[in-house]
Design an enzyme around this catalytic site. Structure first.
Site, PDB file in Angstrom:
ATOM      1  N   CYS A 271       6.815   2.613   3.789  1.00 23.85           N
ATOM      2  CA  CYS A 271       5.790   2.647   3.811  1.00 23.85           C
ATOM      3  C   CYS A 271       5.796   2.543   1.756  1.00 23.85           C
ATOM      4  O   CYS A 271       6.737   3.089   1.041  1.00 23.85           O
ATOM      5  CB  CYS A 271       5.217   3.942   4.129  1.00 23.85           C
ATOM      6  SG  CYS A 271       4.707   4.755   3.661  1.00 23.85           S
TER       7      CYS A 271
ATOM      8  N   HIS B 225       9.315   1.705  -8.819  1.00 26.56           N
ATOM      9  CA  HIS B 225       8.930   2.383  -7.612  1.00 26.56           C
ATOM     10  C   HIS B 225       7.847   1.754  -6.644  1.00 26.56           C
ATOM     11  O   HIS B 225       6.870   0.822  -7.193  1.00 26.56           O
ATOM     12  CB  HIS B 225       7.971   4.345  -7.841  1.00 26.56           C
ATOM     13  CG  HIS B 225       7.034   5.053  -7.096  1.00 26.56           C
ATOM     14  ND1 HIS B 225       8.490   5.610  -6.205  1.00 26.56           N
ATOM     15  CD2 HIS B 225       6.146   4.680  -6.095  1.00 26.56           C
ATOM     16  CE1 HIS B 225       6.941   5.824  -4.822  1.00 26.56           C
ATOM     17  NE2 HIS B 225       6.491   5.320  -5.567  1.00 26.56           N
TER      18      HIS B 225
ATOM     19  N   CYS C 259      13.816  -4.391 -10.575  1.00 25.63           N
ATOM     20  CA  CYS C 259      13.524  -3.708 -12.147  1.00 25.63           C
ATOM     21  C   CYS C 259      13.586  -1.629 -11.765  1.00 25.63           C
ATOM     22  O   CYS C 259      12.900  -1.290 -13.042  1.00 25.63           O
ATOM     23  CB  CYS C 259      12.575  -3.723 -12.831  1.00 25.63           C
ATOM     24  SG  CYS C 259      10.796  -4.020 -11.409  1.00 25.63           S
TER      25      CYS C 259
ATOM     26  N   HIS D 147       8.214   4.545  -0.224  1.00 22.49           N
ATOM     27  CA  HIS D 147       8.912   6.018   0.566  1.00 22.49           C
ATOM     28  C   HIS D 147       9.647   5.667   2.332  1.00 22.49           C
ATOM     29  O   HIS D 147       8.693   4.698   2.385  1.00 22.49           O
ATOM     30  CB  HIS D 147       9.246   7.242   0.447  1.00 22.49           C
ATOM     31  CG  HIS D 147       8.556   7.806  -0.578  1.00 22.49           C
ATOM     32  ND1 HIS D 147       7.281   8.230  -1.455  1.00 22.49           N
ATOM     33  CD2 HIS D 147       9.184   8.219  -0.951  1.00 22.49           C
ATOM     34  CE1 HIS D 147       7.451   8.366  -2.180  1.00 22.49           C
ATOM     35  NE2 HIS D 147       8.855   8.962  -2.456  1.00 22.49           N
TER      36      HIS D 147
ATOM     37  N   CYS E 237       8.388  -7.799 -11.666  1.00 19.55           N
ATOM     38  CA  CYS E 237       9.789  -8.561 -11.804  1.00 19.55           C
ATOM     39  C   CYS E 237       9.699  -9.825 -11.631  1.00 19.55           C
ATOM     40  O   CYS E 237      10.745 -10.793 -10.922  1.00 19.55           O
ATOM     41  CB  CYS E 237      11.204  -7.929 -11.978  1.00 19.55           C
ATOM     42  SG  CYS E 237      11.058  -6.889 -10.041  1.00 19.55           S
TER      43      CYS E 237
ATOM     44  N   CYS F 201      -0.568   4.110   9.186  1.00 20.55           N
ATOM     45  CA  CYS F 201      -0.437   5.203   7.794  1.00 20.55           C
ATOM     46  C   CYS F 201      -1.556   4.723   6.848  1.00 20.55           C
ATOM     47  O   CYS F 201      -1.584   5.334   5.863  1.00 20.55           O
ATOM     48  CB  CYS F 201       1.093   5.391   7.572  1.00 20.55           C
ATOM     49  SG  CYS F 201       1.575   3.921   7.128  1.00 20.55           S
TER      50      CYS F 201
ATOM     51  N   CYS G 152       8.278  -8.085  -6.016  1.00 19.41           N
ATOM     52  CA  CYS G 152       8.201  -7.014  -6.995  1.00 19.41           C
ATOM     53  C   CYS G 152       6.824  -7.328  -8.176  1.00 19.41           C
ATOM     54  O   CYS G 152       6.940  -8.477  -8.360  1.00 19.41           O
ATOM     55  CB  CYS G 152       9.052  -6.338  -7.049  1.00 19.41           C
ATOM     56  SG  CYS G 152       8.871  -5.471  -8.795  1.00 19.41           S
TER      57      CYS G 152
ATOM     58  N   CYS H 189      12.491  -1.078  -6.648  1.00 25.75           N
ATOM     59  CA  CYS H 189      12.497  -2.017  -6.353  1.00 25.75           C
ATOM     60  C   CYS H 189      14.211  -2.402  -7.045  1.00 25.75           C
ATOM     61  O   CYS H 189      14.510  -2.093  -7.962  1.00 25.75           O
ATOM     62  CB  CYS H 189      11.900  -3.262  -7.876  1.00 25.75           C
ATOM     63  SG  CYS H 189      12.276  -4.712  -7.914  1.00 25.75           S
TER      64      CYS H 189
ATOM     65  N   ASP I 103      11.251   6.571  11.252  1.00 28.04           N
ATOM     66  CA  ASP I 103      10.491   6.936  12.594  1.00 28.04           C
ATOM     67  C   ASP I 103       9.722   5.311  12.877  1.00 28.04           C
ATOM     68  O   ASP I 103       8.470   4.638  13.308  1.00 28.04           O
ATOM     69  CB  ASP I 103       9.063   7.729  12.757  1.00 28.04           C
ATOM     70  CG  ASP I 103       8.173   7.286  11.142  1.00 28.04           C
ATOM     71  OD1 ASP I 103       8.846   6.325  10.458  1.00 28.04           O
ATOM     72  OD2 ASP I 103       7.352   8.123  10.782  1.00 28.04           O
TER      73      ASP I 103
ATOM     74  N   ARG J 274      11.049   2.690   8.805  1.00 31.13           N
ATOM     75  CA  ARG J 274       9.542   2.639   7.939  1.00 31.13           C
ATOM     76  C   ARG J 274       9.513   2.509   6.675  1.00 31.13           C
ATOM     77  O   ARG J 274       9.236   3.713   5.934  1.00 31.13           O
ATOM     78  CB  ARG J 274       7.986   3.297   8.645  1.00 31.13           C
ATOM     79  CG  ARG J 274       6.829   3.291   8.317  1.00 31.13           C
ATOM     80  CD  ARG J 274       6.069   3.996   8.834  1.00 31.13           C
ATOM     81  NE  ARG J 274       6.713   5.417   9.035  1.00 31.13           N
ATOM     82  CZ  ARG J 274       5.226   6.377   7.654  1.00 31.13           C
ATOM     83  NH1 ARG J 274       5.113   5.859   7.214  1.00 31.13           N
ATOM     84  NH2 ARG J 274       6.432   7.523   7.683  1.00 31.13           N
TER      85      ARG J 274
END
Length: 141
Positions: free
Chosen positions: A128, A111, A108, A114, A59, A74, A56, A105, A118, A126
């Protein structure tokens, strides 16, 4: 969410918006703290397969190892499992008129992206991720 502290005892949940803005670049802040998303094929690591570990950027929490990374096509770095249980947390995301599972995370609460069902074996998942939300450390022999 309980208190999440780093090795020096910093409680991540007490950092103010201004403190996060000092720690992160504007792009990192947008992704990690404002739940933003980088454009596909534009962020770091989507096409990198060097051996090592991903952390991350907010942090320093270990997130994913390169041996679980795969090319999902993707445009974002994709992994089939986190480095350990608790490295990431899952939350229901009902934004943009759809239901998805958001990944944050585990330390901390930043974001990251997702997770979808699949992915390849052995997990079928997965993860992503936004490359902007991570830093990479190459493996040492």
């Amino acid at each position: 969410m309980g208190e999440q502290k780093n090795k020096s005892g910093q409680n991540w949940s007490t950092l103010s918006k201004a403190q996060w803005m000092q720690r992160l670049t504007p792009a990192q802040f947008h992704v990690l703290r404002e739940h933003g998303t980088e454009r596909a094929f534009s962020g770091p690591f989507w096409d990198s397969f060097q051996p090592g570990r991903y952390f991350c950027v907010g942090c320093g929490n270990a997130l994913f190892d390169s041996d679980s990374k795969f090319d999902a096509g993707c445009g974002w770095p994709s992994f089939f499992q986190a480095v350990h249980e608790g490295a990431v947390r899952e939350y229901e995301d009902r934004s943009h008129m759809m239901v998805r599972t958001e990944i944050r995370c585990g330390a901390c609460d930043g974001h990251l992206g997702h997770v979808f069902d699949d992915g390849p074996p052995p997990t079928g998942l997965r993860y992503c991720l936004n490359g902007t939300a991570m830093r990479f450390e190459p493996a040492t022999d």
